[in-house]
Design a protein around this motif. Structure first.
Motif, PDB file in Angstrom:
ATOM      1  N   ILE A 184       3.825   5.389  -5.969  1.00 49.35           N
ATOM      2  CA  ILE A 184       3.829   5.255  -7.433  1.00 49.35           C
ATOM      3  C   ILE A 184       2.635   5.964  -8.053  1.00 49.35           C
ATOM      4  O   ILE A 184       2.779   6.757  -8.998  1.00 49.35           O
ATOM      5  N   SER A 185       1.447   5.688  -7.536  1.00 50.78           N
ATOM      6  CA  SER A 185       0.231   6.235  -8.149  1.00 50.78           C
ATOM      7  C   SER A 185       0.147   7.753  -8.018  1.00 50.78           C
ATOM      8  O   SER A 185      -0.219   8.445  -8.976  1.00 50.78           O
ATOM      9  N   VAL A 186       0.510   8.273  -6.853  1.00 51.43           N
ATOM     10  CA  VAL A 186       0.449   9.731  -6.660  1.00 51.43           C
ATOM     11  C   VAL A 186       1.516  10.421  -7.515  1.00 51.43           C
ATOM     12  O   VAL A 186       1.262  11.499  -8.079  1.00 51.43           O
ATOM     13  N   SER A 187       2.695   9.817  -7.624  1.00 50.36           N
ATOM     14  CA  SER A 187       3.749  10.407  -8.472  1.00 50.36           C
ATOM     15  C   SER A 187       3.290  10.514  -9.918  1.00 50.36           C
ATOM     16  O   SER A 187       3.507  11.531 -10.578  1.00 50.36           O
ATOM     17  N   ILE A 219       0.833  -1.205   0.000  1.00 51.84           N
ATOM     18  CA  ILE A 219       0.000   0.000   0.000  1.00 51.84           C
ATOM     19  C   ILE A 219       0.868   1.255   0.000  1.00 51.84           C
ATOM     20  O   ILE A 219       0.594   2.234  -0.708  1.00 51.84           O
ATOM     21  N   ILE A 220       1.933   1.240   0.806  1.00 51.47           N
ATOM     22  CA  ILE A 220       2.815   2.411   0.898  1.00 51.47           C
ATOM     23  C   ILE A 220       3.492   2.694  -0.442  1.00 51.47           C
ATOM     24  O   ILE A 220       3.520   3.827  -0.926  1.00 51.47           O
ATOM     25  N   LEU A 221       4.041   1.649  -1.056  1.00 51.60           N
ATOM     26  CA  LEU A 221       4.726   1.827  -2.343  1.00 51.60           C
ATOM     27  C   LEU A 221       3.741   2.184  -3.450  1.00 51.60           C
ATOM     28  O   LEU A 221       4.048   3.013  -4.317  1.00 51.60           O
ATOM     29  N   TRP A 222       2.573   1.554  -3.438  1.00 52.10           N
ATOM     30  CA  TRP A 222       1.580   1.885  -4.461  1.00 52.10           C
ATOM     31  C   TRP A 222       1.130   3.345  -4.337  1.00 52.10           C
ATOM     32  O   TRP A 222       0.936   4.030  -5.338  1.00 52.10           O
TER      33      TRP A 222
END
Length: 266
Positions: free
Chosen positions: A85-88, A79-82
């Motif tokens: 990635i998604s917000v970037s 969840i943290i990595l996603w």
């Protein structure tokens, strides 16, 4: 023609890299402005994410019949990595649009705004990542040296995210409907990628289209696997490297060709 476009793009990227202090300052200012007058600042995101991960871990752990000692660390780092990635990528779509006043008034390299976006989200990630060791300790897991491999994986993730952010920023400056389309695509990718479900739950025949040819899965695994005490597979590394080489080549060609038109599109 291609070599000329790549040279133009590389010149801007190199010039922007030399202005890293400016990009860093703008990124810090974005974070401070976003959480201005907030007592906890970006830690509100950390708290809300921690509550969400704990709740999802309890619910989906029961649904998937997965032991919490394995599922909760997997879910938390996913969840943290996603989120990173998604917000970037989402904010990358508006990197040039949001900076149009600066672009039209100051002759600074345009790639500075891409570095600004990535740096801003790295700062948010640094706040959110504190959830992972807390959960790791809570479920009785211990830290190990394998986790250091995640540093290399994270660098490769940043390399790939940077060209993706640049590409979607360029295209979104021209096509203003693209951010909404990408937001919808990211929602679909979230459910197709093992973030809230573990790859071991898949039947063998589903591995091809949900894992092997899913680039987001490989980008996650080169960071997530070492943090969970496992080694990423050769396939994870190869796909990530190929993605970086192909993506940067395509992006540099397009950026070099259309860079001078961005100010007119805004």
């Amino acid at each position: 023609m291609l070599s000329n476009s790549i040279n133009i793009a590389l010149s801007d990227v190199i010039a922007a890299s030399k202005r890293y202090s400016l990009a860093g300052m703008l990124g810090w200012q974005d974070v401070r402005q976003r959480y201005r007058r907030s007592a906890l600042g970006p830690f509100w995101l950390t708290i809300s994410m921690g509550i969400m991960i704990s709740t999802m871990g309890l619910v989906f752990g029961q649904i998937f019949k997965s032991p919490l000692t394995e599922f909760l660390p997997f879910l938390s780092i996913g969840i943290i990595l996603w989120g990173f990635i998604s917000v970037s990528i989402s904010e990358g779509c508006t990197s040039f649009i949001d900076a149009q006043a600066i672009i039209k008034q100051l002759p600074i390299p345009l790639f500075v705004h891409i570095i600004r976006t990535i740096w801003r989200n790295i700062l948010i990630l640094a706040h959110n990542i504190v959830i992972f060791p807390l959960i790791f300790i809570a479920v009785g897991k211990s830290l190990n040296l394998t986790m250091l491999i995640s540093i290399l994986g994270f660098l490769l993730l940043i390399i790939n995210l940077t060209w993706i952010t640049l590409l979607v920023g360029l295209l979104s400056a021209r096509f203003r409907d693209l951010p909404q389309i990408i937001a919808s695509i990211l929602q679909v990718v979230f459910y197709l990628t093992p973030i809230i479900w573990m790859p071991s739950l898949l039947p063998q025949r589903a591995n091809l289209y949900l894992l092997d040819i899913n680039p987001v899965y490989h980008l996650l695994e080169i960071v997530r696997s070492p943090l969970l005490g496992n080694f990423p597979t050769i396939t994870n590394w190869v796909v990530t490297l190929i993605l970086a080489l192909f993506g940067w080549t395509l992006t540099l060609v397009m950026y070099g060709r259309y860079k001078n038109r961005i100010a007119y599109w805004l």
